[in-house]
Design a protein around this motif. Structure first.
Motif, short mmCIF file in Angstrom:
data_model
loop_
_atom_site.label_atom_id
_atom_site.label_comp_id
_atom_site.label_asym_id
_atom_site.label_seq_id
_atom_site.Cartn_x
_atom_site.Cartn_y
_atom_site.Cartn_z
N VAL A 83 0.49 -1.05 0.11
CA VAL A 83 -0.21 -0.10 -0.02
C VAL A 83 0.88 1.63 0.20
CG1 VAL A 83 -1.54 1.28 0.85
CG2 VAL A 83 -2.12 -1.21 1.22
N ASP A 136 0.99 4.94 -1.86
CA ASP A 136 -0.22 6.09 -2.87
C ASP A 136 1.00 6.74 -4.33
OD1 ASP A 136 1.42 7.77 -1.10
OD2 ASP A 136 0.65 9.41 -2.22
N ARG A 162 -0.17 -8.03 -3.97
CA ARG A 162 -1.38 -7.07 -4.50
C ARG A 162 -1.36 -5.83 -4.79
NH1 ARG A 162 -7.26 -9.07 -3.03
NH2 ARG A 162 -5.64 -9.49 -0.14
N ALA A 205 -1.84 -1.16 -3.76
CA ALA A 205 -3.07 -0.42 -3.79
C ALA A 205 -2.71 0.82 -3.36
CB ALA A 205 -3.94 -0.96 -2.38
N ASP A 206 -3.11 2.02 -3.97
CA ASP A 206 -2.67 3.31 -3.84
C ASP A 206 -3.53 4.02 -3.07
OD1 ASP A 206 -5.43 3.61 -4.91
OD2 ASP A 206 -4.75 4.89 -6.89
N SER A 207 -4.42 3.83 -2.03
CA SER A 207 -4.88 4.44 -0.76
C SER A 207 -5.42 3.37 0.19
CB SER A 207 -6.34 5.19 -1.06
OG SER A 207 -6.96 4.43 -1.90
N ALA A 256 -8.27 2.95 1.43
CA ALA A 256 -9.59 2.52 0.96
C ALA A 256 -9.14 1.63 -0.14
CB ALA A 256 -10.68 4.06 0.32
N GLN A 257 -8.58 1.77 -0.85
CA GLN A 257 -8.63 1.15 -1.70
C GLN A 257 -8.03 -0.81 -1.37
OE1 GLN A 257 -5.89 1.17 -5.18
NE2 GLN A 257 -6.23 -0.60 -6.31
N ARG A 315 -8.69 -1.34 1.74
CA ARG A 315 -9.48 -2.09 2.32
C ARG A 315 -10.73 -3.45 1.76
NH1 ARG A 315 -10.73 -0.26 7.45
NH2 ARG A 315 -10.01 1.30 8.60
N THR A 316 -10.96 -2.75 0.57
CA THR A 316 -11.54 -3.31 -0.91
C THR A 316 -11.34 -4.60 -0.71
OG1 THR A 316 -12.41 -1.04 -1.47
CG2 THR A 316 -12.75 -3.31 -2.64
N LEU A 317 -9.51 -4.77 -0.77
CA LEU A 317 -8.50 -6.20 -1.39
C LEU A 317 -9.09 -6.82 0.07
CD1 LEU A 317 -5.76 -4.69 -3.36
CD2 LEU A 317 -7.51 -5.46 -4.21
#
Length: 245
Positions: A12, A14, A34, A36-38, A40-41, A43-45
């Protein structure tokens, strides 16, 4: 014979200029990554699949890495390494206090990061002595299962523990009624990187007390020994697992 699944990492950050090359490097080292750039993303993953370890940049827009780290440690017990800038010493301290397993300061050598990842995973994995792991710890109707890393209270309700909290409680259960100073607890719980931050022990003790003490201000189990450290005041027994129960 079935091949073991490759280690999965959630990265993770940004900054795509750091995240993407790092993800490629880790993939070449045999990890499944995997990105994520934030937060929020991330948490989705996480809702889709839980990785084996998380690499978190501290400074991100929106929810920062420390907040996400707290969530991962407290609710998921996920091994976590923080990626920090040189000037973020206080953030590193806070990260270790809330249960991060390690940190790496930017810019870093990718080979060093891989070594730290593997070190954290070794500390987090189940010990090889399976026979000993089959024995449960019991203290005053509480039960700690070292194999499943589960703590249940006298009403048999599950009490969630972070990785650091589990290690701390197990250290006390392995050494009941012995005074353990902060250096020894740091070594048991966090490893060498936390030895710089004695306050991390006190904060982890406070969180653990809130989970197992009737009154955390007047603790019965984890007692403070002035000038000496801490002592687990209860008698601890080891009992065989009863999987039929």
């Amino acid at each position: 014979m079935t091949e073991p699944a490759p280690t999965s990492i959630l990265l993770v950050d940004d900054e795509s200029s750091l995240r993407e090359p790092l993800a490629e490097y880790l993939t070449r080292q045999g990890f499944v990554v995997r990105e994520a750039d934030s937060a929020a993303q991330a948490r989705t993953l996480l809702a889709q699949d839980l990785p084996d370890l998380a690499l978190l940049d501290i400074m991100m827009p929106g929810e920062d890495g420390l907040s996400l780290c707290r969530h991962l440690v407290e609710s998921r017990g996920l091994p976590t390494i923080l990626l920090t800038a040189k000037g973020e010493a206080m953030d590193r301290i806070i990260g270790l206090e809330i249960g991060a397993d390690d940190y790496v300061t930017k810019p870093f050598e990718p080979r060093e990061l891989v070594a730290r990842i593997r070190s954290v995973l070794r500390r987090a994995e189940r010990p090889a002595a399976v026979a000993d792991e089959e024995l449960l710890y019991r203290f005053e109707d509480w039960q700690l299962d070292p194999l499943k890393r589960r703590l249940t209270d006298p009403d048999n309700a599950l009490v969630p523990l972070s990785t650091a909290e589990f290690r701390m409680l197990r250290a006390f259960c392995d050494h009941p009624r012995q005074v353990l100073d902060r250096d020894r607890l740091l070594d048991m719980v966090q490893g060498r990187e936390a030895q710089l931050f004695d306050r991390a022990v006190d904060n982890q003790i406070s969180r653990l007390r809130r989970k197992i003490e009737t009154d955390s201000r007047n603790p019965h189990f984890i007692q403070t020994v002035r000038g000496g450290g801490y002592r687990f005041g209860a008698e601890v027994t080891r009992v065989a697992r009863d999987d039929s129960a």
